[in-house]
Structures are given as C-alpha cells and as structure tokens.
Design a protein around this motif. Structure first.
Motif, short mmCIF file in Angstrom:
data_model
loop_
_atom_site.label_atom_id
_atom_site.label_comp_id
_atom_site.label_asym_id
_atom_site.label_seq_id
_atom_site.Cartn_x
_atom_site.Cartn_y
_atom_site.Cartn_z
N HIS A 411 -26.32 4.56 29.99
CA HIS A 411 -26.32 4.97 28.59
C HIS A 411 -27.24 4.10 27.74
O HIS A 411 -27.57 2.97 28.10
CB HIS A 411 -24.89 4.89 28.02
N TYR A 415 -25.36 3.73 22.39
CA TYR A 415 -24.06 4.12 22.94
C TYR A 415 -23.12 2.91 22.98
O TYR A 415 -21.97 2.97 22.56
CB TYR A 415 -24.29 4.69 24.34
N HIS A 418 -21.89 1.79 19.62
CA HIS A 418 -20.75 2.60 19.16
C HIS A 418 -19.47 2.17 19.89
O HIS A 418 -18.40 2.11 19.29
CB HIS A 418 -21.02 4.10 19.39
N TRP A 422 -16.14 0.96 18.03
CA TRP A 422 -14.88 1.62 18.37
C TRP A 422 -13.84 0.55 18.74
O TRP A 422 -12.73 0.53 18.21
CB TRP A 422 -15.17 2.59 19.52
N ARG A 451 -16.08 6.60 17.94
CA ARG A 451 -15.90 7.34 19.20
C ARG A 451 -16.73 8.63 19.18
O ARG A 451 -17.38 8.98 20.16
CB ARG A 451 -14.41 7.65 19.38
N GLU A 452 -16.70 9.34 18.02
CA GLU A 452 -17.49 10.56 17.88
C GLU A 452 -18.97 10.26 18.08
O GLU A 452 -19.69 10.98 18.77
CB GLU A 452 -17.29 11.17 16.47
N ALA A 453 -19.42 9.16 17.41
CA ALA A 453 -20.84 8.79 17.51
C ALA A 453 -21.20 8.46 18.95
O ALA A 453 -22.28 8.81 19.43
CB ALA A 453 -21.11 7.61 16.60
N LEU A 455 -19.76 9.71 21.62
CA LEU A 455 -19.83 10.96 22.37
C LEU A 455 -21.15 11.68 22.08
O LEU A 455 -21.76 12.28 22.97
CB LEU A 455 -18.64 11.85 22.02
N ALA A 456 -21.58 11.59 20.80
CA ALA A 456 -22.82 12.28 20.42
C ALA A 456 -24.04 11.67 21.10
O ALA A 456 -25.06 12.35 21.29
CB ALA A 456 -22.99 12.23 18.90
N THR A 457 -23.95 10.37 21.48
CA THR A 457 -25.12 9.75 22.14
C THR A 457 -24.95 9.70 23.67
O THR A 457 -25.78 9.10 24.36
CB THR A 457 -25.33 8.30 21.64
N GLU A 460 -27.92 10.44 25.86
CA GLU A 460 -29.12 9.59 25.85
C GLU A 460 -29.00 8.53 26.94
O GLU A 460 -28.00 7.84 27.01
CB GLU A 460 -29.26 8.85 24.51
#
Ligand code: B12
Ligand code: SF4
Length: 463
Positions: A411, A415, A418, A422, A451-453, A455-457, A460
């Motif tokens: 990752h 990632y 974040h 978290w 956590r959302e951020a 998951l969004a990355t 990558e």
C-alpha cells in the motif's frame, strides 16, 4: 597528531525532526573504541558530529596532516559518511568505516571512497588495523581479520571473520571524556527536565525478529558483570550528575538472575538513579521482575509490540504473543512503570484485518505512549531477503537509505498515514469514553473518517 581520528556522520543541528525531540546521546561504539585503543597505547582523537558541525569537522580534517580517520555509519548516515570520506580523502586521510551499515554494502562503500570496512566489533580489529595501515597502506591487509578492502589489483578482499570478544568485562568503560557529556545532559535537562546518560550492560541479542539487523553482534548475547555495570553507573553519577540513565541494551530484562544480582548491587551501593530501557514482553512476564525494575528506579520501559495481529507477529518470528504484550503492559503500569510501545505498519502480508487487530490491541494494552513506523527492510535481514525481489530504489544508492526501499505492490504511504490517524483517534476515543463522552464521540468520528480514507486509498500501491 593522533594515530586515529574517530567520528560519525550524524549532525543534530542538521536534523530538524530531532531538534523537536531533543533526546540526543553520544555514540557509545566510538567511545568504546577510544578507550580500548588508548589503553593499547594509541593516541586517539574524536570529533563528535552530533554536537559539532559539518564545517567544524571539515576544518579539522583540512587543518591536520591526514592520518587514519575512522567513521561510524548506520543506515541513516550513509550520505553524510560518504561526504565526509570524500573530503577526508581529498585531504590525505585513509578512511576506515565501521558500525552496523558498511558491512552490509562492502562493494558500494569501497566504490565510494572508503578504504577499509570493519565488520562487527571494532576494538581488536582497529588495534591491528591502524599499525598495518601506517606500515603497509590500505591495499595489503590480508593478515587483518574482520575487514574488507581492495588489494593492489583493485580486487575486493574479505579477510577471515574476527572472533567476538568473549569477556566483555575485559573492555574499559566508554571514553566519555572524549565528548561533551555535560552538554548532552544539559540539552536533556532543558527540554525534558531530566539530564540523561547512556550505557550498555550487554552486547548482542539471541532473538530472531526478521526485520532486525544483527550485522554487528550476530546472534550472540554477552553480559557484563553486574558489579562492573553498577560501578560504571556510580562513576557516571559522580562525574556528570545526570537525573537518569538510559540502558541502551537490546533486551534489558533478558536474564532475570543477572537483573536480581544487579538490583542487589545497586542497593548495596545505595545507588538509585531513575532509568528508561527497552525489553521484550515475554521477558517481563513475572511480577517480581517488574517489582525489581521499579525498585531499581525504572520509570519507563519500551516494548517492541510491532503488531496486534498474532499472524503478523508469527510471520515476523517475533516470539511474543499479543496477550503477553497486554499483560506485561498492565503489570508494569501496576508497578508504577510507564510503558512506551513501538508499532510497525506495512509488514509483509499485513491486511486491513491485521490493522484492525493492531488498533484493538493498543486499546486493550493501553500503553502510556506509542510510536509507529512503516516497516522497511534493512539489508541482509531475513525480512530483506523475503521481499528482495520486490524492492525498488528510486534514488542513487549514495543518496538513499534502506528506509527509501519501495516494496512494490505494498500500500501507499498515504494508506499508512490514514492507518495511523485511525489508530490514534480510536485509542483517544477509548481513553476519553469515561472522562468526556462528547469528545470521545468526536474522536470516534475522526477514526471512522480515517478508516474511510484508508479504504479509499486501498487501491494505490507503492512502486
Ligand atoms: C540505543 C540505540 C539507538 C538510540 C540511541 C542512539 C545513540 N546515539 O546511542 C536511538 C533510539 C536514538 C536510536 C535511533 C536509531 N537507530 Co538505533 N540502536 C540503538 C542500539 C539498541 C544500541 C546502540 C549502541 O549503543 N550499541 C553499543 C555499541 C558499543 O555498539 P556499536 O555502536 O555497534 O559499536 C561497535 C561496532 O559497531 C563497531 N564500530 C562502531 N563504530 C565504529 C567505527 C569504526 C571506524 C569502526 C572500525 C568500528 C566501529 O565497534 C563498536 C564496538 O565494538 C542499536 C543496536 C545495538 N545493539 O547496537 C540500534 C541500531 C544501531 N539502530 C538502528 C536503527 C535502524 C536506528 C534508526 C535509524 C531508527 C529509526 N527508524 O530512526 C535511528 C537512527 C538514529 C541516529 N541518529 O543515528 C539499527 C541500525 C541498522 C543499520 N544497518 O544501520 C540498530 C543496529 C538496531 C537493529 N538491530 O536493527 N538507536
Ligand atoms: S528486535 Fe529486539 S528482540 Fe528482536 S532480534 Fe532485534 S534486538 Fe532482539
């Protein structure tokens, strides 16, 4: 002129991050070399770059006629060490490098201006190497064990391994008079209210954590006698008057019999200086060990917890369970000892479930303080070999460090940022639950956002 000038490549005044932390220590390895060589009859000079400056060191190298320069190198100082070596060579010095990093990259260091690389402990090797260099120059060192060099044909030669020093009590104490310990103590006192001095009571660690470098001491473990250690602490107290000491051992509580003897010896000398140190949870699993530590003056112990996922701990060959870490943390705190914890993100194979397990683990253990890093493969460690075929370095070797390795497919750095947010928000929420439920709810929201951020990355990857 001295027979050897010792230095290293770390400059506190160039390190903005450390200037926020301000917990510097002098390089013990060089101080051990200095006292050993002096006892053997050599004239030794030392330039402590930590509290010095690049200009100061270069001016000294330029002003002196040029003899043997010995430089300590670890993985973050590679670039500085090479710059110092280049300057020194241009001013007639023969350059020897030692410490945990150069033997991992012998051909690279030799290609970048270092004349000789010393592998492992430096005391006995330097005592043979320095006269050999003055007598024969840097290309005929076949008779000196424990070094890499280039022979007269330009071929790289590795000599026979040097035996480790059996009886480390035979070594003189570090030559602290070579550095400005008072200034170190003062920096600590100004920034933390406590002046600190470092020492070690043992060399080497027999455990096999896969990411840990054993380049200097292998997997041996050699202890000093507790009488000699207590005498050193007494001398430190009487000479420098610090408010605490830092035992820079790998695993301070590894040998419980030794610890009891040491504690009794300190008591006999009426010597109780507060101290910080590092250990492993599995070597802290007895109340009486923790009671002894507290009685000796231990006010904070650092534990490498690394992950809250047992699967990841096992794949690191850490040899510790999450339950042990939680028990040891609570038990140390019960005895009035603060616990600091080191954690690692991004170890090979880590999934989001492992990250969740780490967050859960930190909440359960609830240490007083914790630090995180993104794992990086140090050359020649088992972890390095495991990921070697996926490693990429996007910089020139001379400008990079092992921390710059990209593990392709892992990752992104974002990632793990974040993941960190978290963890910190969730742990803060947990701690605030009883004290301030409103603020706790805010922190929980922050954790959910992180956590959302994350998951969004998740798509990558590095590389
Ligand atoms: C205490 C410690 C710290 C402390 C204090 C450092 C200090 N200034 O005292 C702190 C927490 C600040 C720290 C930070 C870091 N550390 Co640290 N640290 C240690 C530890 C546990 C003890 C160091 C020590 O005092 N050893 C005792 C002395 C006597 O041993 P020595 O220094 O190796 O010296 C002997 C030989 O190397 C040789 N030698 C040394 N210098 C020279 C010079 C010449 C010319 C010659 C010939 C021989 C020679 O002879 C000496 C005597 O036999 C070591 C592990 C270990 N057990 O050594 C890790 C260790 C040195 N650290 C390591 C790392 C990775 C770091 C960090 C990069 C971590 C990070 N992520 O930021 C930073 C770098 C900080 C910096 N400014 O350089 C790695 C280095 C790996 C590598 N390949 O470089 C080690 C080996 C840990 C490990 N097992 O992976 N560290
Ligand atoms: S991480 Fe600590 S316990 Fe593990 S091998 Fe390294 S020094 Fe030993």
């Amino acid at each position: 002129m001295a027979d050897i000038l010792l230095t290293h490549g770390y400059f506190l005044w160039e390190d903005e991050k450390e200037q926020q932390i301000m917990k510097p220590y002098p390089p013990l390895g060089l101080l051990y070399l200095s006292s050993y060589l002096k006892r053997a009859g050599f004239a030794v000079d030392l330039y402590d770059s930590t509290l010095g400056t690049r200009e100061g060191l270069f001016a000294k190298l330029a002003a002196e006629p040029g003899g043997v320069l010995g430089i300590y190198a670890n993985l973050i100082t590679r670039g500085n060490v090479l710059a110092i070596a280049k300057f020194a060579k241009a001013h007639g010095w023969t350059v020897v490098a030692g410490g945990p990093e150069p033997a991992n990259y012998p051909s690279e260091y030799l290609a970048h201006g270092i004349d000789v690389i010393v592998v492992g402990e430096g005391e006995q090797t330097l005592a043979e190497l320095v006269p050999a260099l003055y007598a024969k120059g840097p290309h005929r060192l076949e008779d000196v064990n424990g070094v890499w060099f280039r022979n007269e044909d330009g071929r790289i030669i590795e000599t026979m391994a040097r035996d480790q020093i059996d009886d480390i009590d035979s070594l003189p104490w570090p030559d602290r008079a070579q550095v400005d310990i008072d200034q170190y103590v003062q920096i600590w006192r100004t920034h933390h209210g406590m002046g600190s001095v470092n020492l070690i009571t043992a060399r080497g660690c027999p455990y096999k954590c896969k990411w840990c470098s054993h380049a200097v001491y292998g997997y041996t473990h050699r202890r000093r006698s507790f009488v000699d250690c207590a005498a050193e602490v007494e001398a430190i107290r009487d000479t420098y008057h610090p408010d605490q000491v830092w035992y820079a051992d790998d695993v301070f509580t590894i040998n419980h019999g030794w610890l009891n003897g040491y504690s009794a010896e300190l008591k006999r000398r009426n010597l109780k200086l507060p101290f910080e140190t590092i250990s492993r949870a599995d070597r802290m699993m007895k109340d009486d060990v923790l009671a002894t530590l507290a009685e000796m003056g231990c006010y904070r112990i650092w534990i490498g917890s690394e992950s809250g996922s047992q699967r990841i701990l096992d794949s690191m060959k850490r040899g510790v369970t999450t339950e042990q870490v939680q028990w040891a943390t609570h038990a140390a705190q019960r005895h009035g000892i603060q616990v600091g914890m080191f954690l690692m993100w991004g170890y090979d194979g880590e999934t989001i479930e492992d990250i969740e397990a780490t967050i859960d683990h930190v909440k359960k253990a609830n240490p007083d303080i914790f630090f995180t890093t993104v794992s990086y493969p140090i050359k020649n460690t088992p972890y390095f070999h495991q990921v070697e075929d996926r490693l990429q370095l996007n910089k020139e070797w001379a400008e990079a460090t092992d921390r710059d390795f990209i593990v392709t497919g892992r990752h992104s750095r974002a990632y793990y940022k974040h993941a960190d947010r978290w963890l910190r928000s969730d742990v803060a929420a947990y701690r605030l639950d009883l004290l301030d439920p409103l603020q706790a709810a805010e922190k929980r929201l922050e954790a959910a956002g992180a956590r959302e951020a994350l998951l969004a990355t998740a798509g990558e990857v590095e590389g």
